[in-house]
Design a protein around this motif. Structure first.
Motif, PDB file in Angstrom:
ATOM      1  N   ARG A  87       0.818  -1.205   0.000  1.00  0.00           N
ATOM      2  CA  ARG A  87       0.000   0.000   0.000  1.00  0.00           C
ATOM      3  C   ARG A  87       0.861   1.269   0.000  1.00  0.00           C
ATOM      4  NH1 ARG A  87      -4.858   1.057   4.301  1.00  0.00           N
ATOM      5  NH2 ARG A  87      -5.431   3.095   3.510  1.00  0.00           N
ATOM      6  N   ALA A  88       2.046   1.175   0.632  1.00  0.00           N
ATOM      7  CA  ALA A  88       2.919   2.349   0.716  1.00  0.00           C
ATOM      8  C   ALA A  88       3.532   2.694  -0.641  1.00  0.00           C
ATOM      9  CB  ALA A  88       4.012   2.098   1.754  1.00  0.00           C
ATOM     10  N   PRO A  90       2.218   1.923  -4.154  1.00  0.00           N
ATOM     11  CA  PRO A  90       1.246   1.275  -5.052  1.00  0.00           C
ATOM     12  C   PRO A  90       1.705   1.186  -6.502  1.00  0.00           C
ATOM     13  CG  PRO A  90       0.515   3.458  -4.392  1.00  0.00           C
ATOM     14  CD  PRO A  90       1.721   3.162  -3.576  1.00  0.00           C
ATOM     15  N   ARG A  91       2.701   1.945  -6.884  1.00  0.00           N
ATOM     16  CA  ARG A  91       3.144   1.903  -8.278  1.00  0.00           C
ATOM     17  C   ARG A  91       4.440   1.130  -8.454  1.00  0.00           C
ATOM     18  NH1 ARG A  91      -0.287   4.954 -10.893  1.00  0.00           N
ATOM     19  NH2 ARG A  91      -1.362   6.585  -9.731  1.00  0.00           N
ATOM     20  N   GLY A  92       4.824   0.395  -7.479  1.00  0.00           N
ATOM     21  CA  GLY A  92       6.026  -0.406  -7.627  1.00  0.00           C
ATOM     22  C   GLY A  92       7.232   0.221  -6.978  1.00  0.00           C
ATOM     23  N   PHE A  93       8.394  -0.329  -7.290  1.00  0.00           N
ATOM     24  CA  PHE A  93       9.607   0.031  -6.558  1.00  0.00           C
ATOM     25  C   PHE A  93      10.628   0.749  -7.430  1.00  0.00           C
ATOM     26  CE2 PHE A  93       7.902  -3.996  -4.850  1.00  0.00           C
ATOM     27  CZ  PHE A  93       7.455  -3.515  -3.629  1.00  0.00           C
ATOM     28  N   ALA A  94      10.209   1.333  -8.547  1.00  0.00           N
ATOM     29  CA  ALA A  94      11.159   1.987  -9.453  1.00  0.00           C
ATOM     30  C   ALA A  94      11.923   3.075  -8.705  1.00  0.00           C
ATOM     31  CB  ALA A  94      10.412   2.596 -10.638  1.00  0.00           C
ATOM     32  N   GLY A  95      13.240   3.053  -8.845  1.00  0.00           N
ATOM     33  CA  GLY A  95      14.075   4.081  -8.221  1.00  0.00           C
ATOM     34  C   GLY A  95      14.374   3.847  -6.762  1.00  0.00           C
ATOM     35  N   MET A  96      13.853   2.776  -6.174  1.00  0.00           N
ATOM     36  CA  MET A  96      14.107   2.538  -4.748  1.00  0.00           C
ATOM     37  C   MET A  96      15.391   1.731  -4.584  1.00  0.00           C
ATOM     38  SD  MET A  96      10.270   1.779  -3.361  1.00  0.00           S
ATOM     39  CE  MET A  96      10.648   2.018  -1.638  1.00  0.00           C
ATOM     40  N   THR A  97      16.054   1.940  -3.473  1.00  0.00           N
ATOM     41  CA  THR A  97      17.297   1.208  -3.204  1.00  0.00           C
ATOM     42  C   THR A  97      17.186   0.463  -1.884  1.00  0.00           C
ATOM     43  OG1 THR A  97      18.198   3.183  -2.195  1.00  0.00           O
ATOM     44  CG2 THR A  97      18.820   2.760  -4.484  1.00  0.00           C
ATOM     45  N   ALA A 133       7.128   0.498   4.678  1.00  0.00           N
ATOM     46  CA  ALA A 133       6.033   0.035   5.531  1.00  0.00           C
ATOM     47  C   ALA A 133       5.253  -1.066   4.825  1.00  0.00           C
ATOM     48  CB  ALA A 133       5.115   1.202   5.857  1.00  0.00           C
ATOM     49  N   LEU A 134       4.910  -2.083   5.581  1.00  0.00           N
ATOM     50  CA  LEU A 134       3.990  -3.107   5.074  1.00  0.00           C
ATOM     51  C   LEU A 134       2.707  -3.000   5.887  1.00  0.00           C
ATOM     52  CD1 LEU A 134       6.208  -6.272   4.458  1.00  0.00           C
ATOM     53  CD2 LEU A 134       5.265  -4.688   2.786  1.00  0.00           C
ATOM     54  N   ALA A 135       1.623  -2.714   5.201  1.00  0.00           N
ATOM     55  CA  ALA A 135       0.349  -2.512   5.879  1.00  0.00           C
ATOM     56  C   ALA A 135      -0.418  -3.824   5.933  1.00  0.00           C
ATOM     57  CB  ALA A 135      -0.460  -1.469   5.118  1.00  0.00           C
ATOM     58  N   ALA A 136      -1.443  -3.864   6.795  1.00  0.00           N
ATOM     59  CA  ALA A 136      -2.322  -5.025   6.817  1.00  0.00           C
ATOM     60  C   ALA A 136      -3.005  -5.115   5.455  1.00  0.00           C
ATOM     61  CB  ALA A 136      -3.352  -4.874   7.922  1.00  0.00           C
ATOM     62  N   GLY A 137      -3.006  -6.287   4.877  1.00  0.00           N
ATOM     63  CA  GLY A 137      -3.606  -6.455   3.551  1.00  0.00           C
ATOM     64  C   GLY A 137      -2.582  -6.528   2.440  1.00  0.00           C
ATOM     65  N   ASP A 138      -1.331  -6.126   2.735  1.00  0.00           N
ATOM     66  CA  ASP A 138      -0.275  -6.316   1.738  1.00  0.00           C
ATOM     67  C   ASP A 138       0.063  -7.798   1.643  1.00  0.00           C
ATOM     68  OD1 ASP A 138      -0.172  -3.629   1.319  1.00  0.00           O
ATOM     69  OD2 ASP A 138       1.622  -3.280   2.539  1.00  0.00           O
ATOM     70  N   TYR A 139       0.625  -8.173   0.520  1.00  0.00           N
ATOM     71  CA  TYR A 139       0.958  -9.581   0.333  1.00  0.00           C
ATOM     72  C   TYR A 139       2.464  -9.774   0.250  1.00  0.00           C
ATOM     73  CZ  TYR A 139      -3.933 -10.346  -0.905  1.00  0.00           C
ATOM     74  OH  TYR A 139      -5.289 -10.418  -0.882  1.00  0.00           O
ATOM     75  N   ILE A 140       2.901 -10.939   0.722  1.00  0.00           N
ATOM     76  CA  ILE A 140       4.278 -11.373   0.498  1.00  0.00           C
ATOM     77  C   ILE A 140       4.192 -12.649  -0.326  1.00  0.00           C
ATOM     78  CG2 ILE A 140       6.438 -12.119   1.569  1.00  0.00           C
ATOM     79  CD1 ILE A 140       5.553 -10.662   4.103  1.00  0.00           C
ATOM     80  N   GLY A 141       4.945 -12.690  -1.403  1.00  0.00           N
ATOM     81  CA  GLY A 141       4.931 -13.877  -2.260  1.00  0.00           C
ATOM     82  C   GLY A 141       6.222 -14.661  -2.118  1.00  0.00           C
ATOM     83  N   TRP A 142       6.148 -15.944  -2.414  1.00  0.00           N
ATOM     84  CA  TRP A 142       7.347 -16.782  -2.442  1.00  0.00           C
ATOM     85  C   TRP A 142       7.394 -17.483  -3.793  1.00  0.00           C
ATOM     86  CZ3 TRP A 142       4.964 -15.589   1.999  1.00  0.00           C
ATOM     87  CH2 TRP A 142       5.776 -15.242   3.102  1.00  0.00           C
ATOM     88  N   ALA A 168       9.974  -1.285   8.087  1.00  0.00           N
ATOM     89  CA  ALA A 168      11.354  -1.762   8.009  1.00  0.00           C
ATOM     90  C   ALA A 168      12.271  -0.861   8.813  1.00  0.00           C
ATOM     91  CB  ALA A 168      11.803  -1.824   6.554  1.00  0.00           C
ATOM     92  N   SER A 169      13.282  -1.474   9.392  1.00  0.00           N
ATOM     93  CA  SER A 169      14.268  -0.716  10.162  1.00  0.00           C
ATOM     94  C   SER A 169      15.175   0.068   9.207  1.00  0.00           C
ATOM     95  CB  SER A 169      15.107  -1.683  10.992  1.00  0.00           C
ATOM     96  OG  SER A 169      15.839  -2.509  10.108  1.00  0.00           O
ATOM     97  N   ALA A 170      16.051   0.858   9.781  1.00  0.00           N
ATOM     98  CA  ALA A 170      17.004   1.606   8.955  1.00  0.00           C
ATOM     99  C   ALA A 170      17.912   0.645   8.191  1.00  0.00           C
ATOM    100  CB  ALA A 170      17.830   2.536   9.831  1.00  0.00           C
ATOM    101  N   GLY A 171      18.091  -0.560   8.722  1.00  0.00           N
ATOM    102  CA  GLY A 171      18.918  -1.556   8.055  1.00  0.00           C
ATOM    103  C   GLY A 171      18.172  -2.371   7.016  1.00  0.00           C
ATOM    104  N   GLY A 172      16.857  -2.124   6.849  1.00  0.00           N
ATOM    105  CA  GLY A 172      16.095  -2.835   5.818  1.00  0.00           C
ATOM    106  C   GLY A 172      15.504  -4.147   6.276  1.00  0.00           C
ATOM    107  N   GLY A 173      15.424  -4.360   7.583  1.00  0.00           N
ATOM    108  CA  GLY A 173      14.816  -5.590   8.094  1.00  0.00           C
ATOM    109  C   GLY A 173      13.420  -5.313   8.621  1.00  0.00           C
TER     110      GLY A 173
END
Lengths: 233, 214
Positions: A87-88, A90-97, A133-142, A168-173
């Motif tokens: 939800r945070a 919604p248009r994907g992760f383009a440009g994110m690191t 942020a992962l909100a309630a209703g977001d999905y994680i796929g495997w 996520a923490s500052a370390g990405g966990g």
């Protein structure tokens, strides 16, 4: 083994969707009002995709997709079209690191499931962008490769829905609670956890689906597809 | 008595248990399938997953009532099950039915125990056009296997085959047709064992009188 088919991206979109894990219970309610019972087997995702009146291009894509499924024969990658990305973002992760550096495409660098004494399944992911942020209703796929499939074919999938959100923490966990819990007998430790278009494998249930009728302007109306998850190791 | 672990009993009491079945049929090659989605090992043997919820439903029965045989309905297209049709030594192959109790998260196996044992009796395949494809395996439990008599029957007709004039069984001929179940409830009276009420054995009050008159 044939690759699962992707769902078509309809210009008109999918009007309504029901995407929920289905549980089969053997209930044993008592006269006192107490609800007893056990659950038979594991929950599986069940999806209902409904199209309203859609334009000609969407109709062509949809009918071609249904035809390629060949009834129950072929698997397809079923996602919840209302939540393809968190939800945070919604248009994907383009440009994110990633917090540790490097482009983030949606895949975590590692994952682990920890089930607590109360049976809550906490999924820990690492290698995410800081403060994602992962909100309630977001999905994680495997995704992973079936035995005998070429490496990187990712012809096995499953997914779980976040029910207790996290950041996520500052370390990405990050650690979030999901439903349904992952079956460790099915999902190998080497599977890739990802947040971009999480999907599970489904097969159409043809006798409950209908393709709809085509009317004026070649518009298709009343299409409904019901599909159930096919979970395999 | 089946010893179910305390944790499994607690999960059953809480209503959080996930119950799954597994079956092993010792044909050649042996068939070992269970209702989960991933491979598992039970008693040191690997079981193939078929994701079949119904495996747990099969072992019905009522407390104190007669022992029943078990009917397993399996998918007629599952490759792990289909081997059964071509397997050798299927006839009377020993079958073992397991019941597994998982915690509500489906991750922790709390208990796995052998629920029933029997032998494969009938194997029926039914393919319905436009419908379902099922393979039905009837497992004979101790009830029927041990309850079976030999060729001789305690009947008037059988006795007269030995000696035409021997009418010793003429009044109790119907007792030979009465099924007494191994492990079943103990008959309250001798009458309920061999004939039940006057209606038992297809007789009513009047032809019971007739029997006596003969």
């Amino acid at each position: 083994m044939m690759q699962p088919l992707p769902m078509p991206e309809l210009p008109a979109g999918i009007a309504r969707v029901e995407f929920e894990p289905e549980r089969v219970d053997y209930a044993a309610p008592e006269a006192s009002g107490r609800q007893g019972g056990v659950q038979a087997g594991w929950p599986l995702w069940l999806a209902t995709f409904e199209l309203d009146k859609v334009d000609r291009d969407s109709a062509d894509l949809w009918r071609a997709f249904i035809a390629r499924l060949r009834g129950r024969q072929r698997l397809f990658l079923a996602s919840d079209p209302t939540r393809l990305y968190p939800r945070a973002t919604p248009r994907g992760f383009a440009g994110m690191t990633r917090a540790g550096g490097g482009a983030f495409t949606g895949a975590a660098t590692s994952w682990a499931q920890n089930v607590d004494a109360e049976g809550n399944a906490a999924i820990g992911l690492t290698g995410l962008p800081a403060n994602l942020a992962l909100a309630a209703g977001d999905y994680i796929g495997w995704k992973w490769d079936a035995a005998g499939s070429a490496a990187g074919s990712y012809d096995r999938r499953t997914m779980a829905r976040v029910v207790v959100p996290g950041v996520a923490s500052a370390g990405g966990g990050i650690t979030v609670t999901v439903e349904p819990p992952l079956d460790p007998l099915v999902v190998p430790a080497g599977a890739i956890a990802h947040l971009d278009k999480p999907a599970c494998l489904m097969r159409q249930i043809p006798d409950r689906s209908r393709i709809g009728s085509t009317g004026a302007g070649r518009a298709l109306s009343g299409a409904t597809m019901i599909a159930g998850q096919d979970l395999r190791p | 008595m089946k010893a179910i672990s305390a944790a499994a009993l607690q999960a059953l009491a809480d209503g959080t248990a996930i119950v799954v079945g597994a079956v092993k049929i010792d044909a050649d090659p042996p068939i070992r399938v269970w209702g989960g989605h991933g491979p598992i090992e039970l008693g040191g043997e690997p079981f193939d997953p078929i994701g079949d919820r119904s495996l747990v439903q099969v072992a019905g029965g009522a407390l104190g009532a007669s022992e029943q045989s078990i009917t397993l309905s399996l998918s007629g297209i599952e490759e792990h099950v289909l081997e059964l049709l071509d397997a050798e030594e299927v006839e009377q192959a020993p079958a073992t039915l397991w019941r597994m109790i998982f915690k509500g998260d489906g991750v922790t196996l709390l208990d796995a125990h052998i629920w029933k044992r029997g032998r494969l009796d009938e194997l029926l395949r039914e393919d319905e056009i436009g419908g379902t494809s099922t393979l039905t395996a009837n497992l004979e439990t101790a009830a029927r296997g041990l309850g079976r008599s030999g060729g001789r029957m305690r009947s008037d007709a059988d006795q007269r085959l030995i000696k035409a004039n021997d009418g010793f069984f003429r009044n109790i001929a119907f007792a030979g047709e009465k099924t007494l179940y191994w492990g079943g409830r103990k008959p309250a009276t001798a009458g309920s064992a061999v004939g039940g009420s006057y209606g038992g054995g297809g007789r009513n009050f009047y032809n019971r009188q007739n029997v006596r008159a003969n």
